[in-house]
Scaffold this active site. Structure first.
Site: not given
Ligand code: PEP
Length: 252
Positions: A10-12, A94, A166, A172, A212, A233-234
């Site tokens: 997920n590039w947001k 989300h 999540e 994040g 994360s 995400g990240g």
């Molecule tokens: C997300 O936003 O779906 C996510 C899991 O982010 P991150 O991996 O950065 O915690």
């Protein structure tokens, strides 16, 4: 039951056109047999990236969609528009949409209905806040998010659903839920679906973990009995990290 793993990036609101291009031209050269890879770029890059990945098995998906087909909803995108550029899956619910854009369970259930009505697939996200964990009511929060979000679906519509657990406090932040917390919640979710829709649906349902996930913890998380992959995400913004996470899922 053996369920094929999924890794979805997920590039947001990250990656401009050039950055997306560079990333995806490398991604288009790799392929994995044992894992389904999905990527959710921003709306402005959806069409372009989908064309770049046309001949690959990687699925390009949307980060969000509106519940109406068309009309006076400035800044929004509908299922019909996504389908018109061959995008067949959307993330819905989300935690950033829930929190920053005030999307309630009621709104999300309308989005779910609209996606299903259009035969789209959904990655439906749920997750508790830190305060819910501290107050020990995290199971109730997840139960409410799931029941109000997707329990209006008919049994045969569950084939279009992927769930993503999540915990908001792990997104994040660099803090990952521990393995016990992850497996316990995934088992709870599968059991909830079993009680309400039966074992055939609950055994087939894919439940991703997100929060994360990094190259150094992906393998042990994906190894858990009720975890069917991850929403990333990240780490999905860094090509080598994303590929390493995909490999961890592919090896299982
Ligand atoms: C997300 O936003 O779906 C996510 C899991 O982010 P991150 O991996 O950065 O915690």
């Amino acid at each position: 039951m053996k369920r094929k793993k999924i890794v979805a990036g997920n590039w947001k609101m990250n990656m401009n056109m050039k950055e997306s291009n560079d990333f995806v031209s490398k991604l288009s050269k790799v392929s994995f047999d044992n894992v389904d890879v999905k990527l959710a770029p921003s709306f402005t890059n959806l069409y372009h990236i989908n064309s770049m990945l046309d001949s690959s098995k990687i699925e390009v998906i949307s980060q969000n969609m509106h519940y109406e087909q068309r009309g006076a909803y400035t800044g929004e995108i509908s299922a019909e528009m996504l389908l018109s550029i061959n995008i067949k899956t959307s993330i819905i619910g989300h935690s950033e949409r829930r929190k920053l854009f005030k999307e309630s369970n009621k709104i999300l259930s309308k989005k779910v209905s609209s996606a299903i009505k259009n035969s789209m697939n959904i990655v439906f996200c749920v997750g508790e806040e830190l305060v819910d964990r501290k107050n020990n009511n995290y199971f109730d929060v997840i139960k409410t998010q799931i029941s109000e979000g997707i329990f209006h679906l008919k049994s045969n519509e569950f084939k279009n659903i992927i769930l993503a657990y999540e915990p908001v406090w792990a997104i994040g932040t660099g803090i990952t839920a521990n393995l016990h917390q992850i497996q316990e919640m995934h088992e709870f979710i599968r059991d909830l679906i079993n009680k309400n829709f039966g074992s055939d649906i609950s055994n087939k349902l894919k439940i991703l973990y997100g929060g994360s996930i990094k190259p150094n913890n992906a393998k042990e998380i994906f190894f858990l009995k009720d975890v069917d992959g991850g929403l990333i995400g990240g780490a999905s913004l860094i090509f080598s990290d994303f590929i390493s996470i995909v490999k961890s899922a592919n090896e299982q």
